[in-house]
Design a protein around this motif. Sequence first.
Motif, PDB file in Angstrom:
ATOM      1  N   GLY A   9      26.964  36.317  56.406  1.00 30.08           N
ATOM      2  CA  GLY A   9      25.856  36.188  55.459  1.00 30.08           C
ATOM      3  C   GLY A   9      25.635  34.779  54.947  1.00 30.08           C
ATOM      4  O   GLY A   9      24.680  34.537  54.227  1.00 30.08           O
ATOM      5  N   CYS A  15      24.760  28.775  50.258  1.00 29.96           N
ATOM      6  CA  CYS A  15      25.698  29.887  50.466  1.00 29.96           C
ATOM      7  C   CYS A  15      27.128  29.364  50.492  1.00 29.96           C
ATOM      8  O   CYS A  15      28.036  29.953  49.902  1.00 29.96           O
ATOM      9  CB  CYS A  15      25.420  30.572  51.799  1.00 29.96           C
ATOM     10  SG  CYS A  15      23.817  31.352  51.924  1.00 29.96           S
ATOM     11  N   SER A  18      28.292  28.533  47.145  1.00 28.78           N
ATOM     12  CA  SER A  18      28.474  29.737  46.360  1.00 28.78           C
ATOM     13  C   SER A  18      29.803  30.415  46.687  1.00 28.78           C
ATOM     14  O   SER A  18      30.543  30.836  45.786  1.00 28.78           O
ATOM     15  CB  SER A  18      27.310  30.680  46.640  1.00 28.78           C
ATOM     16  OG  SER A  18      27.492  31.879  45.970  1.00 28.78           O
ATOM     17  N   ASN A  21      32.673  28.280  45.351  1.00 27.42           N
ATOM     18  CA  ASN A  21      32.832  28.444  43.901  1.00 27.42           C
ATOM     19  C   ASN A  21      33.480  29.776  43.548  1.00 27.42           C
ATOM     20  O   ASN A  21      34.319  29.842  42.657  1.00 27.42           O
ATOM     21  CB  ASN A  21      31.466  28.371  43.212  1.00 27.42           C
ATOM     22  CG  ASN A  21      31.032  26.963  42.955  1.00 27.42           C
ATOM     23  OD1 ASN A  21      31.456  26.052  43.656  1.00 27.42           O
ATOM     24  ND2 ASN A  21      30.183  26.759  41.971  1.00 27.42           N
ATOM     25  N   LYS A  25      37.006  30.232  41.606  1.00 28.09           N
ATOM     26  CA  LYS A  25      37.123  30.862  40.291  1.00 28.09           C
ATOM     27  C   LYS A  25      38.308  31.818  40.240  1.00 28.09           C
ATOM     28  O   LYS A  25      39.005  31.903  39.239  1.00 28.09           O
ATOM     29  CB  LYS A  25      35.828  31.612  39.938  1.00 28.09           C
ATOM     30  CG  LYS A  25      35.050  30.884  38.849  1.00 28.09           C
ATOM     31  CD  LYS A  25      33.897  31.709  38.341  1.00 28.09           C
ATOM     32  CE  LYS A  25      32.772  31.714  39.358  1.00 28.09           C
ATOM     33  NZ  LYS A  25      31.555  32.365  38.824  1.00 28.09           N
ATOM     34  N   GLU A  57      33.132  39.077  48.482  1.00 26.23           N
ATOM     35  CA  GLU A  57      32.278  40.255  48.289  1.00 26.23           C
ATOM     36  C   GLU A  57      31.584  40.215  46.932  1.00 26.23           C
ATOM     37  O   GLU A  57      30.436  40.629  46.808  1.00 26.23           O
ATOM     38  CB  GLU A  57      33.098  41.531  48.470  1.00 26.23           C
ATOM     39  CG  GLU A  57      33.536  41.705  49.921  1.00 26.23           C
ATOM     40  CD  GLU A  57      34.321  42.984  50.182  1.00 26.23           C
ATOM     41  OE1 GLU A  57      34.490  43.334  51.353  1.00 26.23           O
ATOM     42  OE2 GLU A  57      34.773  43.613  49.203  1.00 26.23           O
ATOM     43  N   GLY A  58      32.282  39.701  45.943  1.00 22.19           N
ATOM     44  CA  GLY A  58      31.681  39.598  44.617  1.00 22.19           C
ATOM     45  C   GLY A  58      30.489  38.655  44.603  1.00 22.19           C
ATOM     46  O   GLY A  58      29.574  38.794  43.810  1.00 22.19           O
ATOM     47  N   ALA A  59      30.496  37.682  45.502  1.00 23.62           N
ATOM     48  CA  ALA A  59      29.393  36.727  45.578  1.00 23.62           C
ATOM     49  C   ALA A  59      28.262  37.249  46.463  1.00 23.62           C
ATOM     50  O   ALA A  59      27.228  36.604  46.596  1.00 23.62           O
ATOM     51  CB  ALA A  59      29.892  35.382  46.096  1.00 23.62           C
ATOM     52  N   GLY A  60      28.469  38.398  47.078  1.00 28.23           N
ATOM     53  CA  GLY A  60      27.392  39.005  47.853  1.00 28.23           C
ATOM     54  C   GLY A  60      27.448  38.712  49.348  1.00 28.23           C
ATOM     55  O   GLY A  60      26.466  38.909  50.059  1.00 28.23           O
ATOM     56  N   PHE A  61      28.613  38.288  49.828  1.00 27.18           N
ATOM     57  CA  PHE A  61      28.757  38.017  51.252  1.00 27.18           C
ATOM     58  C   PHE A  61      29.721  39.028  51.871  1.00 27.18           C
ATOM     59  O   PHE A  61      30.411  39.753  51.151  1.00 27.18           O
ATOM     60  CB  PHE A  61      29.234  36.568  51.463  1.00 27.18           C
ATOM     61  CG  PHE A  61      28.222  35.573  50.954  1.00 27.18           C
ATOM     62  CD1 PHE A  61      27.192  35.133  51.755  1.00 27.18           C
ATOM     63  CD2 PHE A  61      28.276  35.130  49.641  1.00 27.18           C
ATOM     64  CE1 PHE A  61      26.244  34.245  51.280  1.00 27.18           C
ATOM     65  CE2 PHE A  61      27.323  34.244  49.147  1.00 27.18           C
ATOM     66  CZ  PHE A  61      26.300  33.800  49.969  1.00 27.18           C
TER      67      PHE A  61
ATOM     68  N   ASN B  21      23.702  38.563  42.446  1.00 27.89           N
ATOM     69  CA  ASN B  21      25.002  39.176  42.170  1.00 27.89           C
ATOM     70  C   ASN B  21      25.678  38.557  40.957  1.00 27.89           C
ATOM     71  O   ASN B  21      26.277  39.257  40.153  1.00 27.89           O
ATOM     72  CB  ASN B  21      25.927  39.000  43.377  1.00 27.89           C
ATOM     73  CG  ASN B  21      25.712  40.068  44.408  1.00 27.89           C
ATOM     74  OD1 ASN B  21      24.626  40.639  44.493  1.00 27.89           O
ATOM     75  ND2 ASN B  21      26.715  40.357  45.202  1.00 27.89           N
ATOM     76  N   ALA B  59      27.897  30.243  39.930  1.00 23.63           N
ATOM     77  CA  ALA B  59      27.732  30.520  41.354  1.00 23.63           C
ATOM     78  C   ALA B  59      27.461  29.241  42.142  1.00 23.63           C
ATOM     79  O   ALA B  59      27.341  29.272  43.366  1.00 23.63           O
ATOM     80  CB  ALA B  59      26.603  31.529  41.566  1.00 23.63           C
TER      81      ALA B  59
END
Lengths: 68, 68
Positions: A9, A15, A18, A21, A25, A57-61, B21, B59
């Motif tokens: 993704g 991306c 993101s 980061n 975190k 996964e939390g970042a949407g990937f 997200n 993000a």
Amino acid sequence: MADTYKVGGMTCGGCARSVTNAIGKLAPGAAVTVDLEAGTVAVEGGVAAETVKKAVEGAGFDFGGQAA
Amino acid sequence: MADTYKVGGMTCGGCARSVTNAIGKLAPGAAVTVDLEAGTVAVEGGVAAETVKKAVEGAGFDFGGQAA
């Protein structure tokens, strides 16, 4: 020694930033290197795969597990 | 009524998903709509601007404040 994971993704520098980061975190000491073309993320610093998965996964990937 | 903010650095669908997200994590009830071309994010659900800023910057994107 870096652990390399497949991450789906990621299509541009935004991306990559993101994902970097998000991992940073959850694992502040990690050194993260994204290879957009290969669709992989190398994480240095003894970070558990489960932590990387959670961040990605939390970042949407999509987390595709350890790269061969 | 949505609040619309300028967000810099989003260049593809992966970025849009990532920002969506990130906001959703800090404001679970929010409805987020990204306009990549305009570089804006509309947030519905009475979310404080400070919360959106935190999510966007966390993000790895640039928060440019309320869009005119």
